[in-house]
Design a protein around this motif. Structure first.
Motif, PDB file in Angstrom:
ATOM      1  N   SER A  72       0.829  -1.210   0.000  1.00  0.00           N
ATOM      2  CA  SER A  72       0.000   0.000   0.000  1.00  0.00           C
ATOM      3  C   SER A  72       0.864   1.260   0.000  1.00  0.00           C
ATOM      4  O   SER A  72       0.493   2.289  -0.579  1.00  0.00           O
ATOM      5  N   GLU A  73       2.040   1.207   0.643  1.00  0.00           N
ATOM      6  CA  GLU A  73       2.929   2.371   0.675  1.00  0.00           C
ATOM      7  C   GLU A  73       3.475   2.680  -0.717  1.00  0.00           C
ATOM      8  O   GLU A  73       3.594   3.851  -1.100  1.00  0.00           O
ATOM      9  N   VAL A  74       3.812   1.636  -1.459  1.00  0.00           N
ATOM     10  CA  VAL A  74       4.315   1.835  -2.817  1.00  0.00           C
ATOM     11  C   VAL A  74       3.231   2.455  -3.694  1.00  0.00           C
ATOM     12  O   VAL A  74       3.471   3.419  -4.432  1.00  0.00           O
ATOM     13  N   ILE A  75       2.005   1.896  -3.616  1.00  0.00           N
ATOM     14  CA  ILE A  75       0.901   2.411  -4.435  1.00  0.00           C
ATOM     15  C   ILE A  75       0.579   3.858  -4.073  1.00  0.00           C
ATOM     16  O   ILE A  75       0.388   4.707  -4.954  1.00  0.00           O
ATOM     17  N   ASP A  76       0.519   4.151  -2.772  1.00  0.00           N
ATOM     18  CA  ASP A  76       0.218   5.522  -2.342  1.00  0.00           C
ATOM     19  C   ASP A  76       1.298   6.496  -2.807  1.00  0.00           C
ATOM     20  O   ASP A  76       0.997   7.639  -3.202  1.00  0.00           O
ATOM     21  N   GLU A 100       0.296  -9.106  -6.491  1.00  0.00           N
ATOM     22  CA  GLU A 100      -0.548 -10.299  -6.515  1.00  0.00           C
ATOM     23  C   GLU A 100       0.303 -11.566  -6.617  1.00  0.00           C
ATOM     24  O   GLU A 100      -0.030 -12.595  -6.017  1.00  0.00           O
ATOM     25  N   ALA A 101       1.408 -11.500  -7.370  1.00  0.00           N
ATOM     26  CA  ALA A 101       2.297 -12.655  -7.469  1.00  0.00           C
ATOM     27  C   ALA A 101       2.958 -12.950  -6.127  1.00  0.00           C
ATOM     28  O   ALA A 101       3.022 -14.107  -5.680  1.00  0.00           O
ATOM     29  N   GLU A 102       3.463 -11.913  -5.468  1.00  0.00           N
ATOM     30  CA  GLU A 102       4.098 -12.091  -4.159  1.00  0.00           C
ATOM     31  C   GLU A 102       3.088 -12.614  -3.127  1.00  0.00           C
ATOM     32  O   GLU A 102       3.427 -13.448  -2.273  1.00  0.00           O
ATOM     33  N   ALA A 103       1.856 -12.122  -3.201  1.00  0.00           N
ATOM     34  CA  ALA A 103       0.831 -12.555  -2.247  1.00  0.00           C
ATOM     35  C   ALA A 103       0.547 -14.044  -2.397  1.00  0.00           C
ATOM     36  O   ALA A 103       0.374 -14.763  -1.401  1.00  0.00           O
ATOM     37  N   LEU A 110      -2.893  -8.695  -0.013  1.00  0.00           N
ATOM     38  CA  LEU A 110      -2.145  -7.509  -0.435  1.00  0.00           C
ATOM     39  C   LEU A 110      -1.977  -6.504   0.704  1.00  0.00           C
ATOM     40  O   LEU A 110      -0.951  -5.827   0.801  1.00  0.00           O
ATOM     41  N   ASP A 111      -2.983  -6.398   1.573  1.00  0.00           N
ATOM     42  CA  ASP A 111      -2.935  -5.410   2.655  1.00  0.00           C
ATOM     43  C   ASP A 111      -1.814  -5.687   3.655  1.00  0.00           C
ATOM     44  O   ASP A 111      -1.311  -4.759   4.303  1.00  0.00           O
TER      45      ASP A 111
END
Length: 396
Positions: A72-76, A100-103, A110-111
């Motif tokens: 979320s930090e990267v997206i923000d 999504e791949a890492e998850a 993702l959160d």
């Protein structure tokens, strides 16, 4: 048609993609300025000789040791930049692919996901720079020949894995890109895989056309063959567009004709691209139907749920489909004369990406309305409309 083509015969990484794009003509100072304006890094762009091949060498010099950002930090952080909307959108989608791949690999949502290598400043710089450069090219289509993932093993957080790394493999799993393994070290990084997965469509070989420019991006590896990513801009003949789809399918044997009659509209309302219902003989000789739905992958779950609600089926199959070829479509308007009375009619025009017209069809409702007014049979109205449209739009 302008095609941007990647040839990753020696793998791909974020900095190799940046170097290849500079080699194609993207202004190096402008690229560096864009990257440095949104992330605290220094961009160094030079050249490197790889087994006799002169390639553009892009290096991202980081000033921070931060390497453990949340997804979320990267997206923000990307959302808060002043990047152009299309660049920002591309970067967010690429990190979604990585996330999504890492998850999946780590069994987390993702959160709660933390990026390590791909959360570092240099990886973020690679993605932002690649999105800017590729969008700057304004190519009609982006293609990628089969990807060499390398060979041997790669170190991961919990031990060694065969190449490709687990996250890279998950990215490739959903990309449709074709891969092969050659060499004794990792050649394809998760960042490189995600950038190509987002932008490029697979192609087995180079299309027929004229080469307008070439570029080589240098990799870090010292290998027996040139560790470079080759790219080119080509002018190619008009081709059909492609979109990625999934085909959903289920069998039903206890659904009434009334339900099936309304099913088409219900599924189209929730995003189906097309619906086909075929009579079939089921087990024990019962009559039934096979329902097939063409859908975008992002709509499949919603459509499958609606299909279950409407029919009561307990399962919906997803048929493996890479993509479909589609004609670009537009609406035109022409005027036809019947018994000295002029009528406007809409026509659907199908064409390839070069603008060559493949098919013209008259709009049914317009023709039916004209038939009712004029008394001319519907099929004759449609014939005259399409004949007139071909003359106008093809210049016959």
């Amino acid at each position: 048609m302008k095609a941007l083509i990647f040839e990753p015969f020696s793998g791909a990484s974020g900095d190799m993609i940046l170097g290849a794009m500079v080699g194609l003509g993207v202004d190096r100072a402008e690229l560096a300025e864009v990257i440095e304006s949104v992330i605290d890094v220094t961009v160094s762009i030079g050249t490197a000789n790889k087994c006799g091949i002169e390639a553009t060498d892009v290096r991202i010099l980081t000033k921070s040791d931060q390497n453990n950002r949340k997804y979320s930090e990267v997206i923000d952080a990307i959302r808060e930049t002043s990047l152009l909307p299309e660049v920002k959108k591309s970067a967010i989608e690429i990190f979604r692919i990585i996330g999504e791949a890492e998850a999946i690999v780590h069994g987390k949502g993702l959160d709660e996901l933390h990026f390590h290598e791909v959360g570092q400043d240099d990886a973020i710089a690679d993605v932002i720079g690649a999105c800017y450069a590729i969008n700057k090219m304004e190519a009609d289509v982006v293609l990628c020949t089969p990807l060499n993932v390398g060979g041997g093993t790669v170190k991961a957080a919990h031990g060694s894995f065969p190449v490709p790394a687990p996250a890279t493999l998950e990215i490739l799993n959903k990309s449709g890109l074709e891969i092969y393994s050659s060499g004794n070290r990792e050649l394809l990084t998760p960042t490189g895989a995600a950038i190509l997965a987002y932008f490029a469509e697979p192609t087995e070989k180079l299309p027929a056309g004229k080469v307008l420019a070439t570029g080589y991006g240098a990799g870090d590896a010292d290998t027996d063959s040139p560790n470079v990513l080759r790219t080119m801009i080509m002018k190619v003949a008009g081709e059909l567009s492609r979109d990625t789809i999934e085909v959903l399918e289920t069998n039903v044997d206890d659904v009434t004709g009334e339900v099936l009659g309304s099913l088409y509209d219900k599924l189209m309302e929730v995003g189906a691209k097309d619906v086909a219902i075929t009579p079939a003989t089921m087990k024990k000789g019962r009559s039934g139907h096979i329902i097939q739905v063409i859908a975008r992958p992002e709509d499949s779950t919603r459509i499958a749920g609606e299909l279950m609600r409407q029919t009561g089926t307990l399962g919906v199959r997803v048929m493996p489909t890479k993509h479909r070829f589609i004609a670009d479509r537009r609406i035109g308007t022409i005027t036809i004369t019947i018994a000295e009375q002029e009528y406007e009619v809409s026509v659907k025009i199908a064409q390839d990406k070069s603008g060559e017209i493949l098919h013209i069809s008259a709009e049914y409702e317009d023709c039916r309305h004209i038939s009712n007014i004029s008394g001319l049979p519907l099929k004759e109205v449609m014939r005259r409309t399409e004949e007139r449209a071909w003359k106008i739009f093809k210049g016959l």
